[in-house]
Enzyme design. Structure first.
Site, PDB file in Angstrom:
ATOM      1  N   ARG A 103       0.575  -1.394   0.431  1.00 23.90           N
ATOM      2  CA  ARG A 103       0.168   0.283  -0.147  1.00 23.90           C
ATOM      3  C   ARG A 103       0.738   1.399  -0.610  1.00 23.90           C
ATOM      4  O   ARG A 103       1.813   1.520   0.715  1.00 23.90           O
ATOM      5  CB  ARG A 103      -0.900  -0.549   1.158  1.00 23.90           C
ATOM      6  CG  ARG A 103      -1.931   1.177   1.577  1.00 23.90           C
ATOM      7  CD  ARG A 103      -2.676   1.579   2.220  1.00 23.90           C
ATOM      8  NE  ARG A 103      -3.353   0.315   1.631  1.00 23.90           N
ATOM      9  CZ  ARG A 103      -5.137   0.725   2.512  1.00 23.90           C
ATOM     10  NH1 ARG A 103      -5.450   1.135   3.592  1.00 23.90           N
ATOM     11  NH2 ARG A 103      -5.954  -0.154   1.749  1.00 23.90           N
ATOM     12  N   HIS A 130      -7.240   0.757  -6.660  1.00 24.18           N
ATOM     13  CA  HIS A 130      -6.783  -0.006  -5.158  1.00 24.18           C
ATOM     14  C   HIS A 130      -7.740  -1.288  -5.794  1.00 24.18           C
ATOM     15  O   HIS A 130      -9.596  -2.009  -5.650  1.00 24.18           O
ATOM     16  CB  HIS A 130      -8.297   0.460  -4.279  1.00 24.18           C
ATOM     17  CG  HIS A 130      -8.264  -0.119  -3.330  1.00 24.18           C
ATOM     18  ND1 HIS A 130      -7.505  -1.562  -2.510  1.00 24.18           N
ATOM     19  CD2 HIS A 130      -8.944  -0.129  -2.424  1.00 24.18           C
ATOM     20  CE1 HIS A 130      -7.396  -1.613  -1.512  1.00 24.18           C
ATOM     21  NE2 HIS A 130      -8.305  -0.657  -1.096  1.00 24.18           N
ATOM     22  N   GLN A 133     -10.250  -3.963  -3.885  1.00 28.00           N
ATOM     23  CA  GLN A 133     -11.335  -3.645  -3.065  1.00 28.00           C
ATOM     24  C   GLN A 133     -12.027  -3.652  -4.302  1.00 28.00           C
ATOM     25  O   GLN A 133     -13.132  -3.973  -4.522  1.00 28.00           O
ATOM     26  CB  GLN A 133     -11.217  -2.346  -2.779  1.00 28.00           C
ATOM     27  CG  GLN A 133     -13.142  -1.687  -2.551  1.00 28.00           C
ATOM     28  CD  GLN A 133     -13.107  -1.880  -1.118  1.00 28.00           C
ATOM     29  OE1 GLN A 133     -11.901  -2.206   0.121  1.00 28.00           O
ATOM     30  NE2 GLN A 133     -14.091  -2.881  -0.912  1.00 28.00           N
ATOM     31  N   ASP A 224     -17.346   7.196  -1.921  1.00 26.83           N
ATOM     32  CA  ASP A 224     -15.917   6.904  -1.198  1.00 26.83           C
ATOM     33  C   ASP A 224     -15.883   7.785  -0.425  1.00 26.83           C
ATOM     34  O   ASP A 224     -16.391   9.108  -0.145  1.00 26.83           O
ATOM     35  CB  ASP A 224     -14.794   6.600  -1.901  1.00 26.83           C
ATOM     36  CG  ASP A 224     -13.398   5.979  -1.266  1.00 26.83           C
ATOM     37  OD1 ASP A 224     -13.858   5.553   0.048  1.00 26.83           O
ATOM     38  OD2 ASP A 224     -12.522   5.962  -1.911  1.00 26.83           O
ATOM     39  N   CYS A 264     -16.219   1.643   0.257  1.00 26.20           N
ATOM     40  CA  CYS A 264     -14.692   0.023   0.488  1.00 26.20           C
ATOM     41  C   CYS A 264     -14.909   0.807   1.946  1.00 26.20           C
ATOM     42  O   CYS A 264     -14.337  -0.396   2.111  1.00 26.20           O
ATOM     43  CB  CYS A 264     -13.980   0.689  -0.457  1.00 26.20           C
ATOM     44  SG  CYS A 264     -13.462   2.254  -0.359  1.00 26.20           S
ATOM     45  N   ARG A 292     -12.450  -9.068   1.290  1.00 19.05           N
ATOM     46  CA  ARG A 292     -12.088  -8.386   0.688  1.00 19.05           C
ATOM     47  C   ARG A 292     -11.281  -9.672   0.960  1.00 19.05           C
ATOM     48  O   ARG A 292     -10.237  -9.702   0.175  1.00 19.05           O
ATOM     49  CB  ARG A 292     -11.095  -7.802   1.537  1.00 19.05           C
ATOM     50  CG  ARG A 292     -12.003  -6.225   1.620  1.00 19.05           C
ATOM     51  CD  ARG A 292     -11.502  -5.605   0.243  1.00 19.05           C
ATOM     52  NE  ARG A 292      -9.997  -5.017   0.646  1.00 19.05           N
ATOM     53  CZ  ARG A 292      -9.785  -4.255   0.387  1.00 19.05           C
ATOM     54  NH1 ARG A 292      -9.605  -3.155   0.878  1.00 19.05           N
ATOM     55  NH2 ARG A 292      -7.819  -4.239   0.475  1.00 19.05           N
TER      56      ARG A 292
HETATM   57  N1  NVA Z   1      -9.623   7.103  -1.318  1.00 17.93           N
HETATM   58  C1  NVA Z   1      -9.603   6.340  -0.049  1.00 17.93           C
HETATM   59  C2  NVA Z   1     -10.097   4.685  -0.067  1.00 17.93           C
HETATM   60  C3  NVA Z   1      -9.931   3.875   0.909  1.00 17.93           C
HETATM   61  C4  NVA Z   1     -10.335   2.728   1.093  1.00 17.93           C
HETATM   62  C5  NVA Z   1      -8.052   6.290  -0.119  1.00 17.93           C
HETATM   63  O1  NVA Z   1      -7.203   6.273  -1.048  1.00 17.93           O
HETATM   64  O2  NVA Z   1      -7.729   6.862   1.504  1.00 17.93           O
HETATM   65  N1   CP Z   2     -11.477  -0.460   2.010  1.00 17.03           N
HETATM   66  C1   CP Z   2     -10.438  -0.777   2.993  1.00 17.03           C
HETATM   67  O1   CP Z   2      -8.925  -0.575   1.671  1.00 17.03           O
HETATM   68  O2   CP Z   2      -9.805  -0.294   3.802  1.00 17.03           O
HETATM   69  P1   CP Z   2      -8.634   0.168   4.433  1.00 17.03           P
HETATM   70  O3   CP Z   2      -8.195   1.246   4.730  1.00 17.03           O
HETATM   71  O4   CP Z   2      -9.341  -0.177   5.803  1.00 17.03           O
HETATM   72  O5   CP Z   2      -7.191  -1.334   4.346  1.00 17.03           O
END
Ligand code: NVA
Ligand code: CP
Length: 305
Positions: A103, A130, A133, A224, A264, A292
């Site tokens: 990540r 992502h 997801q 989101d 998500c 997931r």
């Molecule tokens: N768009 C959000 C998704 C979190 C799972 C982010 O990147 O923070």
């Molecule tokens: N949806 C998702 O990726 O959640 P987290 O940020 O908790 O991993």
């Protein structure tokens, strides 16, 4: 040849549908308490440059359930944060483990990691995509509707989720309408690439301004957070910019049919979604979160098995 899972772009519709079928099978086996250690002895390094609840736990538990070993590596605790290059991190980890989940921030970082790793790399979220997801989302939609022939509306920021969903819709042959405020749309080159993919499956991709227009006839309404990880300083400004983009009763009613709500998570209740919709029986977010685990087990089996 190793196979990375960085976006859905480089995977065929058939392959992705097979992954969903595997995920559904793995989920059923989990419920029936069937155990199989298909990744016995395999190790997965999980690098996190941003926080996570679902991604970390689902990969870690998934790896455990498949008989493998997950290593949690906070970017703060490894040499990456002291300036060791992505290239050297990739080459080092490749000598110890069988796969890397990362990540990170810029999507170019994961591309560089994948280029220099001799082992598969899985995207656990970048600023642009992502994909894991979206696989869980698609699995959930298929479970609830029994078909890929649906219309999805994505309301809000043209962020990593919206952009991944463009490819998800294109690959699975779903229609998608994305409504974003001016200046917060999906990147033009990503829309273009997804539109080219959509031609193959016949999916319709539409980018609009008005959320009411996007949700028309939608089977699924997705949103989101308005401020993604790394955009914390823009939080207050974004609250104003996105004020008309809340998924609430009025917007769900505007689909004109029975539709489901997805997110998500983490969610900011009262901002991108009203509490009423979030907690309602059309909200399928907990199955989405659970999936997931199953969807990623299917991905790990495919690239690391
Ligand atoms: N768009 C959000 C998704 C979190 C799972 C982010 O990147 O923070
Ligand atoms: N949806 C998702 O990726 O959640 P987290 O940020 O908790 O991993």
């Amino acid at each position: 040849m190793k196979r990375d899972f960085l976006t859905l772009h480089n995977w065929s519709s058939e392959e992705l549908k097979k992954l969903i079928a595997t995920a559904i099978k793995l989920k059923k086996e989990n419920k029936d308490n069937v155990k199989h250690h298909l990744l016995e002895g395999k190790k997965l390094a999980m690098i996190f440059e941003k926080p996570s609840t679902r991604t970390r736990v689902s990969f870690e538990v998934g790896m455990y359930e498949l008989g493998g070993y997950p290593l949690y590596l906070s970017a703060n605790d490894i040499q990456l944060n002291r300036g060791e290059s992505i290239k050297d991190t990739a080459r080092t980890l490749s000598r110890y483990v069988d796969g890397i989940m990362i990540r990170t921030k810029g999507h170019n970082i994961i591309e560089e990691l994948a280029e220099h790793a001799s082992i598969p790399v899985i995207n656990g979220l970048t600023d642009d995509f992502h994909p894991c997801q979206v696989m869980a989302d698609v699995q959930t939609i298929y479970e609830y509707t029994g078909t890929y022939d649906v219309k999805v509306a994505f309301i809000g920021d043209g962020n990593n989720m919206a952009q991944s969903w463009l490819f998800g819709a294109a690959k699975f042959g779903m229609d998608i309408s994305v409504a974003s405020p001016e200046g917060y749309e999906c990147k033009a080159d990503i829309v273009k690439a997804a539109a080219a993919e959509a031609k193959v499956t016949g999916a319709k991709i539409e980018m609009v301004r008005n959320p009411l227009e996007a949700v028309e006839n939608a089977d699924i309404v997705i949103t989101d957070t308005w401020a993604s990880m790394g955009q914390e300083s823009e939080k207050e400004a974004r609250k104003k910019i996105f004020a008309d983009y809340q998924v609430n009763r009025a917007l769900m009613d505007a689909t004109g049919k029975k539709s489901y709500f997805m997110h998500c998570m983490p969610a900011y209740i009262g901002q991108e979604v009203s509490e009423e919709i979030y907690e309602s029986d059309i909200s399928i977010i907990w199955d989405e979160a659970e999936n997931r685990l199953h969807a990623q087990k299917a991905v790990m089996l495919k690239v690391m098995g």
